[in-house]
Design a protein around this motif. Structure first.
Motif, PDB file in Angstrom:
ATOM      1  N   ILE A   7      14.550   7.248   1.334  1.00 22.97           N
ATOM      2  CA  ILE A   7      15.013   7.893   0.105  1.00 22.97           C
ATOM      3  C   ILE A   7      13.996   8.927  -0.378  1.00 22.97           C
ATOM      4  O   ILE A   7      14.351  10.051  -0.744  1.00 22.97           O
ATOM      5  N   ARG A   8      12.727   8.535  -0.337  1.00 24.11           N
ATOM      6  CA  ARG A   8      11.680   9.475  -0.753  1.00 24.11           C
ATOM      7  C   ARG A   8      11.737  10.751   0.082  1.00 24.11           C
ATOM      8  O   ARG A   8      11.681  11.874  -0.427  1.00 24.11           O
ATOM      9  N   LEU A   9      11.847  10.584   1.395  1.00 26.83           N
ATOM     10  CA  LEU A   9      11.865  11.733   2.304  1.00 26.83           C
ATOM     11  C   LEU A   9      13.062  12.623   2.000  1.00 26.83           C
ATOM     12  O   LEU A   9      12.939  13.849   1.926  1.00 26.83           O
ATOM     13  N   VAL A  10      14.208  11.995   1.791  1.00 26.85           N
ATOM     14  CA  VAL A  10      15.417  12.777   1.528  1.00 26.85           C
ATOM     15  C   VAL A  10      15.263  13.591   0.256  1.00 26.85           C
ATOM     16  O   VAL A  10      15.586  14.787   0.217  1.00 26.85           O
ATOM     17  N   GLU A  11      14.701  12.955  -0.785  1.00 24.08           N
ATOM     18  CA  GLU A  11      14.528  13.672  -2.045  1.00 24.08           C
ATOM     19  C   GLU A  11      13.589  14.857  -1.872  1.00 24.08           C
ATOM     20  O   GLU A  11      13.826  15.940  -2.396  1.00 24.08           O
ATOM     21  N   ASP A  12      12.522  14.631  -1.104  1.00 23.89           N
ATOM     22  CA  ASP A  12      11.562  15.713  -0.931  1.00 23.89           C
ATOM     23  C   ASP A  12      12.113  16.827  -0.048  1.00 23.89           C
ATOM     24  O   ASP A  12      11.825  17.998  -0.274  1.00 23.89           O
ATOM     25  N   ILE A  13      12.914  16.457   0.936  1.00 24.21           N
ATOM     26  CA  ILE A  13      13.532  17.481   1.779  1.00 24.21           C
ATOM     27  C   ILE A  13      14.432  18.363   0.910  1.00 24.21           C
ATOM     28  O   ILE A  13      14.425  19.588   1.013  1.00 24.21           O
ATOM     29  N   ASP A  14      15.158  17.711   0.006  1.00 29.52           N
ATOM     30  CA  ASP A  14      16.058  18.434  -0.887  1.00 29.52           C
ATOM     31  C   ASP A  14      15.291  19.463  -1.716  1.00 29.52           C
ATOM     32  O   ASP A  14      15.647  20.642  -1.749  1.00 29.52           O
ATOM     33  N   GLN A  43       0.865  -1.181   0.000  1.00 33.97           N
ATOM     34  CA  GLN A  43       0.000   0.000   0.000  1.00 33.97           C
ATOM     35  C   GLN A  43       0.897   1.225   0.000  1.00 33.97           C
ATOM     36  O   GLN A  43       2.100   1.106   0.165  1.00 33.97           O
ATOM     37  N   SER A  44       0.269   2.376  -0.191  1.00 35.46           N
ATOM     38  CA  SER A  44       1.105   3.572  -0.103  1.00 35.46           C
ATOM     39  C   SER A  44       0.585   4.490   0.993  1.00 35.46           C
ATOM     40  O   SER A  44      -0.599   4.543   1.274  1.00 35.46           O
ATOM     41  N   ARG A  45       1.528   5.183   1.609  1.00 35.83           N
ATOM     42  CA  ARG A  45       1.210   6.068   2.715  1.00 35.83           C
ATOM     43  C   ARG A  45       1.671   7.462   2.313  1.00 35.83           C
ATOM     44  O   ARG A  45       2.580   7.613   1.513  1.00 35.83           O
ATOM     45  N   ASN A  46       1.021   8.457   2.884  1.00 35.20           N
ATOM     46  CA  ASN A  46       1.343   9.826   2.495  1.00 35.20           C
ATOM     47  C   ASN A  46       1.887  10.595   3.692  1.00 35.20           C
ATOM     48  O   ASN A  46       1.185  10.783   4.676  1.00 35.20           O
ATOM     49  N   ILE A  47       3.150  11.006   3.618  1.00 28.43           N
ATOM     50  CA  ILE A  47       3.724  11.839   4.677  1.00 28.43           C
ATOM     51  C   ILE A  47       3.923  13.229   4.100  1.00 28.43           C
ATOM     52  O   ILE A  47       4.840  13.440   3.313  1.00 28.43           O
ATOM     53  N   MET A  48       3.037  14.146   4.437  1.00 30.03           N
ATOM     54  CA  MET A  48       3.138  15.525   3.953  1.00 30.03           C
ATOM     55  C   MET A  48       3.397  15.600   2.450  1.00 30.03           C
ATOM     56  O   MET A  48       4.338  16.258   1.991  1.00 30.03           O
ATOM     57  N   GLY A  49       2.619  14.871   1.692  1.00 29.39           N
ATOM     58  CA  GLY A  49       2.740  14.947   0.235  1.00 29.39           C
ATOM     59  C   GLY A  49       3.776  14.010  -0.352  1.00 29.39           C
ATOM     60  O   GLY A  49       3.946  13.963  -1.556  1.00 29.39           O
ATOM     61  N   VAL A  50       4.489  13.281   0.494  1.00 31.78           N
ATOM     62  CA  VAL A  50       5.465  12.318  -0.018  1.00 31.78           C
ATOM     63  C   VAL A  50       4.837  10.924   0.055  1.00 31.78           C
ATOM     64  O   VAL A  50       4.432  10.490   1.128  1.00 31.78           O
ATOM     65  N   VAL A  51       4.763  10.288  -1.107  1.00 32.20           N
ATOM     66  CA  VAL A  51       4.150   8.963  -1.124  1.00 32.20           C
ATOM     67  C   VAL A  51       5.207   7.916  -0.806  1.00 32.20           C
ATOM     68  O   VAL A  51       6.218   7.815  -1.493  1.00 32.20           O
ATOM     69  N   VAL A  52       5.016   7.174   0.268  1.00 34.13           N
ATOM     70  CA  VAL A  52       5.956   6.111   0.622  1.00 34.13           C
ATOM     71  C   VAL A  52       5.198   4.785   0.676  1.00 34.13           C
ATOM     72  O   VAL A  52       4.014   4.761   0.968  1.00 34.13           O
ATOM     73  N   PRO A  53       5.893   3.687   0.370  1.00 41.49           N
ATOM     74  CA  PRO A  53       5.209   2.400   0.392  1.00 41.49           C
ATOM     75  C   PRO A  53       4.986   1.911   1.813  1.00 41.49           C
ATOM     76  O   PRO A  53       5.759   2.221   2.719  1.00 41.49           O
ATOM     77  N   LYS A  54       3.910   1.200   1.977  1.00 41.12           N
ATOM     78  CA  LYS A  54       3.638   0.579   3.272  1.00 41.12           C
ATOM     79  C   LYS A  54       3.393  -0.896   2.964  1.00 41.12           C
ATOM     80  O   LYS A  54       2.510  -1.238   2.199  1.00 41.12           O
ATOM     81  N   ILE A  55       4.242  -1.730   3.507  1.00 40.88           N
ATOM     82  CA  ILE A  55       4.166  -3.141   3.157  1.00 40.88           C
ATOM     83  C   ILE A  55       3.656  -3.938   4.349  1.00 40.88           C
ATOM     84  O   ILE A  55       4.237  -3.899   5.436  1.00 40.88           O
ATOM     85  N   LEU A  82      19.015   2.884 -15.591  1.00 37.52           N
ATOM     86  CA  LEU A  82      18.146   1.859 -15.017  1.00 37.52           C
ATOM     87  C   LEU A  82      18.154   1.958 -13.493  1.00 37.52           C
ATOM     88  O   LEU A  82      17.124   1.813 -12.836  1.00 37.52           O
ATOM     89  N   GLN A  83      19.308   2.254 -12.945  1.00 41.40           N
ATOM     90  CA  GLN A  83      19.418   2.411 -11.483  1.00 41.40           C
ATOM     91  C   GLN A  83      18.481   3.499 -10.997  1.00 41.40           C
ATOM     92  O   GLN A  83      17.780   3.341 -10.009  1.00 41.40           O
ATOM     93  N   GLU A  84      18.476   4.603 -11.754  1.00 39.10           N
ATOM     94  CA  GLU A  84      17.633   5.726 -11.362  1.00 39.10           C
ATOM     95  C   GLU A  84      16.165   5.332 -11.432  1.00 39.10           C
ATOM     96  O   GLU A  84      15.382   5.614 -10.529  1.00 39.10           O
ATOM     97  N   GLN A  85      15.835   4.657 -12.521  1.00 35.26           N
ATOM     98  CA  GLN A  85      14.454   4.210 -12.718  1.00 35.26           C
ATOM     99  C   GLN A  85      14.042   3.282 -11.572  1.00 35.26           C
ATOM    100  O   GLN A  85      12.934   3.384 -11.047  1.00 35.26           O
ATOM    101  N   LEU A  86      14.940   2.411 -11.183  1.00 39.54           N
ATOM    102  CA  LEU A  86      14.633   1.457 -10.122  1.00 39.54           C
ATOM    103  C   LEU A  86      14.461   2.162  -8.786  1.00 39.54           C
ATOM    104  O   LEU A  86      13.567   1.842  -8.010  1.00 39.54           O
ATOM    105  N   SER A  87      15.320   3.136  -8.535  1.00 41.90           N
ATOM    106  CA  SER A  87      15.253   3.782  -7.221  1.00 41.90           C
ATOM    107  C   SER A  87      14.009   4.659  -7.097  1.00 41.90           C
ATOM    108  O   SER A  87      13.604   5.013  -6.002  1.00 41.90           O
ATOM    109  N   GLU A  88      13.394   5.008  -8.237  1.00 41.39           N
ATOM    110  CA  GLU A  88      12.206   5.846  -8.166  1.00 41.39           C
ATOM    111  C   GLU A  88      10.915   5.043  -8.104  1.00 41.39           C
ATOM    112  O   GLU A  88       9.863   5.574  -7.815  1.00 41.39           O
ATOM    113  N   SER A  89      11.015   3.766  -8.382  1.00 42.81           N
ATOM    114  CA  SER A  89       9.805   2.948  -8.470  1.00 42.81           C
ATOM    115  C   SER A  89       9.284   2.582  -7.075  1.00 42.81           C
ATOM    116  O   SER A  89      10.035   2.238  -6.173  1.00 42.81           O
TER     117      SER A  89
END
Lengths: 229, 99
Positions: free
Chosen positions: A155-162, A95-107, B62-69
């Motif tokens: 990783i998602r959080l870090v990208e969004d913080i950036d 599933q996906s979870r939303n933290i302040m607009g950042v979509v992160v997976p929830k398994i 491909l690495q980038e694509q994978l890390s974004e999925s």
């Protein structure tokens, strides 16, 4: 003083700019709050990710060791046949979870760990080495499921913080100062125009007064000439 | 949903033991790329597991694509530390927090 290019110094533009300034300031404070919120979330996930990664590496090392042992004792073919006999596949819910607009997976996953008799292969026909290898890989899989969730979130959080940080800085150090300077520039230009007008009006008034005075003097002179004649 | 694995035949055997049926053996880089492509287009796969060493061998794109999925989520496992995450954190926060 970096003024936004192509702005005309008129009152309408000034009003529009003041409105934009308000929006920019609101946006700036909101984004700042978002950045801080993301940071708090990030630190929580970071601590989790560190421990999970460590556990994952430990489990991996152990699993590979056990597998090598089983291969040495039983041979690859025996392990292959056991692998074919397995019936239950680990299943997960993504599933996906939303933290302040950042979509992160929830398994969500049921534990992969199974009892020996639940695995589907005969206990008597196989050795303890294979059982141990299977168990170690099941543990590894559990850790992988956990790590997949936590690390992707990180990783998602870090990208969004950036990107949020960039936006905050762009607003704070570029957009808002530019609008401020432009507002100042338009204000000064308008004042200058006003002074210009005042001077112009005064000059016109003086000119017309001089003309009236000259006409009156002329009339008086004419009257005086008639009287003397 | 399922877990999938792509990597060396030995690890494939290990994951088979844990019940992961969708594991593909791939040794060369071309095999890796094509097998990853198959897994990525499979809507039933929730997590794709790769070895860190294999992941580093893949083309950057491909690495980038994978890390974004997100679906499927990719995870690279291995004893060596992944520098990617560390660098990302360093760039975003300004401090190396991954220690």
């Amino acid at each position: 003083m970096p003024v936004i290019r192509g702005t005309k110094p008129t009152r309408a533009v000034l009003i529009a700019l003041k409105r934009r300034m308000k929006v920019a300031k609101t946006g700036h404070s909101l984004l700042k709050m978002k950045r801080d919120g993301l940071m708090i979330e990030f630190f929580e996930v970071l601590n989790k990710a560190k421990t999970v990664r460590k556990e994952l590496v430990d489990a991996l090392v152990k699993a590979e060791q056990r597998l090598h042992m089983a291969m040495a004792i039983e041979g690859t073919v025996a392990i292959h046949s056991v692998a074919y006999a397995l019936q239950t596949e680990p299943s997960i819910q993504l599933q996906s979870r939303n933290i302040m607009g950042v979509v992160v997976p929830k398994i969500a996953a049921e534990s992969v760990q199974k009892k020996m008799y639940e695995r589907g292969y005969g206990i008597i026909g196989t050795s303890a080495a294979i059982d141990e290898a299977t168990e170690a890989y099941e543990t590894l899989l559990d850790k992988i499921i956990l790590a997949a969730e936590v690390e992707t979130a990180l990783i998602r959080l870090v990208e969004d913080i950036d990107s949020t940080k960039r936006r905050v800085n762009a607003l704070e150090f570029k957009v808002i100062p530019d609008i401020k300077d432009t507002i100042k520039f338009i204000g000064m230009a308008l004042e200058e125009m006003e002074r210009d007008n005042v001077v112009k009006l005064k000059m016109l008034k003086g000119k017309s007064q001089r003309r009236v005075a000259a006409e009156e003097a002329k009339k008086l002179a004419e009257a005086a000439a008639k009287a003397s004649a | 949903m399922e877990i999938a694995f792509v990597g060396g035949s030995e690890s494939v055997l290990g994951f088979n033991l844990a019940g992961v049926k969708t594991s593909y053996a791939a040794n060369t880089e071309e095999e890796l790329v094509s097998k990853i492509g198959t897994v990525m287009s499979d809507p039933n796969v929730g997590i794709l597991v790769l070895k860190q060493a294999d992941y580093s061998r893949l083309p950057k794109r491909l690495q980038e694509q994978l890390s974004e999925s997100i679906k499927p989520t990719i995870i690279a496992i291995g004893t060596e530390q992944s520098t990617e995450m560390r660098e990302k954190i360093k760039r975003a926060i300004g401090v190396d927090l991954w220690k």
